[in-house]
Design a protein around this motif. Structure first.
Motif, mmCIF file in Angstrom:
data_model
loop_
_atom_site.group_PDB
_atom_site.id
_atom_site.type_symbol
_atom_site.label_atom_id
_atom_site.label_comp_id
_atom_site.label_asym_id
_atom_site.label_seq_id
_atom_site.Cartn_x
_atom_site.Cartn_y
_atom_site.Cartn_z
ATOM 1 N N PHE A 205 -8.087 -2.332 -0.526
ATOM 2 C CA PHE A 205 -8.479 -1.907 0.821
ATOM 3 C C PHE A 205 -8.921 -0.445 0.752
ATOM 4 C CE2 PHE A 205 -7.924 -3.163 5.352
ATOM 5 C CZ PHE A 205 -8.371 -1.989 5.940
ATOM 6 N N PRO A 206 -10.166 -0.155 1.086
ATOM 7 C CA PRO A 206 -10.675 1.210 0.916
ATOM 8 C C PRO A 206 -9.851 2.238 1.694
ATOM 9 C CG PRO A 206 -12.476 -0.321 1.328
ATOM 10 C CD PRO A 206 -11.203 -1.080 1.586
ATOM 11 N N ASP A 207 -9.450 3.284 0.994
ATOM 12 C CA ASP A 207 -8.776 4.440 1.600
ATOM 13 C C ASP A 207 -7.454 4.084 2.273
ATOM 14 O OD1 ASP A 207 -10.888 6.196 0.842
ATOM 15 O OD2 ASP A 207 -12.050 5.483 2.559
ATOM 16 N N ALA A 208 -6.848 2.967 1.901
ATOM 17 C CA ALA A 208 -5.510 2.671 2.416
ATOM 18 C C ALA A 208 -4.517 3.645 1.790
ATOM 19 C CB ALA A 208 -5.119 1.234 2.104
ATOM 20 N N PRO A 209 -3.537 4.135 2.545
ATOM 21 C CA PRO A 209 -2.546 5.038 1.957
ATOM 22 C C PRO A 209 -1.787 4.364 0.819
ATOM 23 C CG PRO A 209 -2.377 4.994 4.354
ATOM 24 C CD PRO A 209 -3.301 3.881 3.967
ATOM 25 N N GLY A 210 -1.340 5.164 -0.132
ATOM 26 C CA GLY A 210 -0.489 4.635 -1.175
ATOM 27 C C GLY A 210 0.865 4.232 -0.614
ATOM 28 N N THR A 211 1.520 3.303 -1.282
ATOM 29 C CA THR A 211 2.850 2.871 -0.859
ATOM 30 C C THR A 211 3.787 2.863 -2.059
ATOM 31 O OG1 THR A 211 2.381 0.520 -1.204
ATOM 32 C CG2 THR A 211 1.938 1.407 0.978
ATOM 33 N N LEU A 212 5.056 3.112 -1.798
ATOM 34 C CA LEU A 212 6.093 3.062 -2.818
ATOM 35 C C LEU A 212 7.096 1.985 -2.461
ATOM 36 C CD1 LEU A 212 7.477 4.359 -5.347
ATOM 37 C CD2 LEU A 212 8.861 5.672 -3.724
ATOM 38 N N LYS A 213 7.432 1.140 -3.436
ATOM 39 C CA LYS A 213 8.443 0.088 -3.223
ATOM 40 C C LYS A 213 9.785 0.583 -3.777
ATOM 41 C CE LYS A 213 10.409 -4.030 -2.761
ATOM 42 N NZ LYS A 213 9.975 -5.163 -3.592
ATOM 43 N N MET A 214 10.803 0.613 -2.900
ATOM 44 C CA MET A 214 12.166 0.906 -3.292
ATOM 45 C C MET A 214 13.040 -0.291 -2.948
ATOM 46 S SD MET A 214 12.284 4.933 -2.002
ATOM 47 C CE MET A 214 14.029 4.824 -1.665
ATOM 48 N N ALA A 215 14.264 -0.314 -3.471
ATOM 49 C CA ALA A 215 15.147 -1.448 -3.203
ATOM 50 C C ALA A 215 16.593 -0.990 -3.219
ATOM 51 C CB ALA A 215 14.946 -2.562 -4.218
ATOM 52 N N CYS A 216 17.390 -1.606 -2.355
ATOM 53 C CA CYS A 216 18.820 -1.341 -2.337
ATOM 54 C C CYS A 216 19.556 -2.675 -2.292
ATOM 55 C CB CYS A 216 19.208 -0.468 -1.145
ATOM 56 S SG CYS A 216 18.888 -1.229 0.452
ATOM 57 N N GLY A 217 20.867 -2.634 -2.414
ATOM 58 C CA GLY A 217 21.663 -3.845 -2.269
ATOM 59 C C GLY A 217 21.836 -4.623 -3.555
ATOM 60 N N GLU A 218 21.968 -5.936 -3.427
ATOM 61 C CA GLU A 218 22.369 -6.789 -4.538
ATOM 62 C C GLU A 218 21.369 -6.797 -5.690
ATOM 63 O OE1 GLU A 218 23.478 -10.722 -3.318
ATOM 64 O OE2 GLU A 218 24.744 -9.996 -1.693
#
Length: 472
Positions: A205-218
């Motif tokens: 997707f042009p010029d979409a902001p970057g995203t970071l995947k984090m995780a918590c829990g099990e």
């Protein structure tokens, strides 16, 4: 080349791959003297590359001006137009209303008895890395390690995966493709236009902001190495962001006064530095309410924002905090009980979060549910109404259009039918909240990319064509 032929060619051409090395320091002149960096280069360095590598190469298909007439137009912007018309022109939504004049160059589509909505948006998908068919060689979802922010989802996406075209046939035009949840920090996500493509960048997707995947829990505490407790996961996040803060301060100081050699690059810290600068949207796999509040406190400590909690089966327990802190919740309509941290899931989760004033989102996290997001939203709408909540159909539509667009940072271009926005549009055979309804036609940037009544406009990947036949 006709749009149809181009769709076929996109699938037919083999995927090309290349390799490039990356030095730990910025390039210098052959004599060893430090290279001078102009403002544009320094901006690229701030974002983690010294040039335009990995930028989007998505190109919309050729589009004919199209007027849909006499449909129920659900804009997801608060307005529903009965017997309404929608004109797409120049890849954008041009005009909405009733009895619109027919432009001389427009293709007319009779929408009588049908409904029109924005293209659906899935805020959580693993298409392309947990690619269909789900066999071992297609699994590129998780690496091993406490935190691996240096990973980029787009470097593992298989754009020939059959799931993309099937999602498109269900009315989903955009999705956030995410790595898994085996680590505290798994890496960068990838916002994709679900159009057949040769390379991941062709879907980007042009010029979409970057995203970071984090995780918590099990999930991240379930291995044999640190962390193995919730105390350990919190400590792991904090120690990693401490390192990231130091890295960011070193680089920001050099970028403000670029004399001498720049600091040494670290791919993982580059990603987290963008988070700390506010240039990357944080998406967090998190089920339990107490885990979500822990992440909120860590975000407060290091001064970054959480954009959305994903799965969030206990979001209803902290719905007031989500509204107060402007954090969305990306949820299933009714998954619960398949592991301990999902045991308190309730079917009213989505509508209760909505009722509290937070941004409620219905996501899939599944290669089948992405094909019927409209049915998943309908289930959540019914659960809310049966609980006595007054929720309009337009608001429920926003759970799979406008709100996920916000979570992905692309709400200025998609998610609602408004003049000037991208013409990502679905024509439904009937009421989109009916179990009997299917997507009839789908447009992306004004180009017809799927037509249920025309086999020539039902894209298939090379993989689905099968191998050579043998005689018995």
């Amino acid at each position: 080349m006709p749009a149809l032929s181009r769709l076929a060619c996109l699938f037919a051409v083999a995927l090309l791959a290349g390799c490039a090395g990356t030095d730990s320091l910025a390039p210098s002149s052959p004599s060893g003297a430090q290279t001078e960096y102009d403002a544009a280069t320094r901006e690229n360095m701030r974002e983690g590359t010294y040039n335009d590598a990995f930028t989007s190469s998505y190109e919309p298909l050729p589009a004919t001006p199209t007027l849909i007439q006499n449909a129920t137009v659900m804009t997801a912007a608060g307005r529903t137009i009965e017997n309404g018309d929608l004109l797409m022109r120049s890849r954008q939504i041009d005009t909405l209303g009733t009895d619109l004049p027919v432009p001389d160059d427009a293709r007319v589509v009779d929408g009588s008895g049908m409904y029109v909505t924005p293209g659906l948006i899935d805020s959580h998908s693993h298409l392309g890395v947990s690619a269909t068919p789900e066999v071992g060689p297609h699994y590129d979802n998780n690496e091993v390690g406490m935190a691996t922010p240096q990973l980029w989802m787009e470097h593992g996406v298989w754009p020939q995966g059959p799931g993309f075209a099937r999602a498109l046939a269900g009315g989903t035009t955009t999705a956030l493709l995410l790595p898994g949840s085996g680590d505290l920090i798994e890496g960068r996500g990838f916002t994709a236009k679900l159009l057949p493509a040769r390379t991941p960048q062709d879907m980007k997707f042009p010029d979409a902001p970057g995203t970071l995947k984090m995780a918590c829990g099990e999930n991240p505490k379930g291995g044999s190495n640190f962390p193995t407790t919730r105390m350990g996961t919190a400590a792991g996040f904090r120690s990693t962001f401490l390192d990231a803060r130091n890295y960011r301060e070193q680089w920001d100081a050099w970028l403000a006064d670029p004399t001498g050699a720049p600091p040494e690059r670290n791919l993982g810290m580059e990603t987290l530095a963008q988070v700390l600068r506010g240039d990357m949207l944080v998406q967090v796999h998190c089920y339990r309410a107490d885990d979500m509040t822990t992440i909120m406190e860590i975000a407060q400590e290091f001064d970054f924002d959480v954009r959305s909690f994903h799965h969030a089966v206990e979001a209803y327990k902290i719905r007031d905090l989500l509204a107060e802190r402007d954090i969305s919740a990306s949820m299933w309509s009714n998954w619960w009980g398949f592991k301990m941290e999902a045991f308190d899931g309730i079917p009213q989760n989505v509508p209760l979060v909505h009722e509290a004033g937070a941004r409620a989102i219905v996501h899939s996290d599944d290669d089948l549910e992405i094909q019927r997001l409209h049915h998943e939203a309908a289930k959540a709408l019914r659960a809310g109404r049966e609980a006595g909540l007054d929720i309009s159909r337009n608001e429920a539509l926003r759970w799979i259009t406008a709100h996920p667009a916000w979570a992905l940072g692309i709400h200025d271009r998609v998610g609602t039918l408004e003049p000037g926005k991208n013409a990502d549009v679905v024509l439904w055979s009937g009421d989109p909240f009916s179990v009997y309804t299917k997507a009839r036609r789908v447009w992306m940037d004004g180009a017809l990319v799927y037509d249920r009544t025309d086999p020539e406009r039902q894209p298939r990947s090379d993989f689905e064509l099968g191998g050579p036949r043998t005689e018995n």
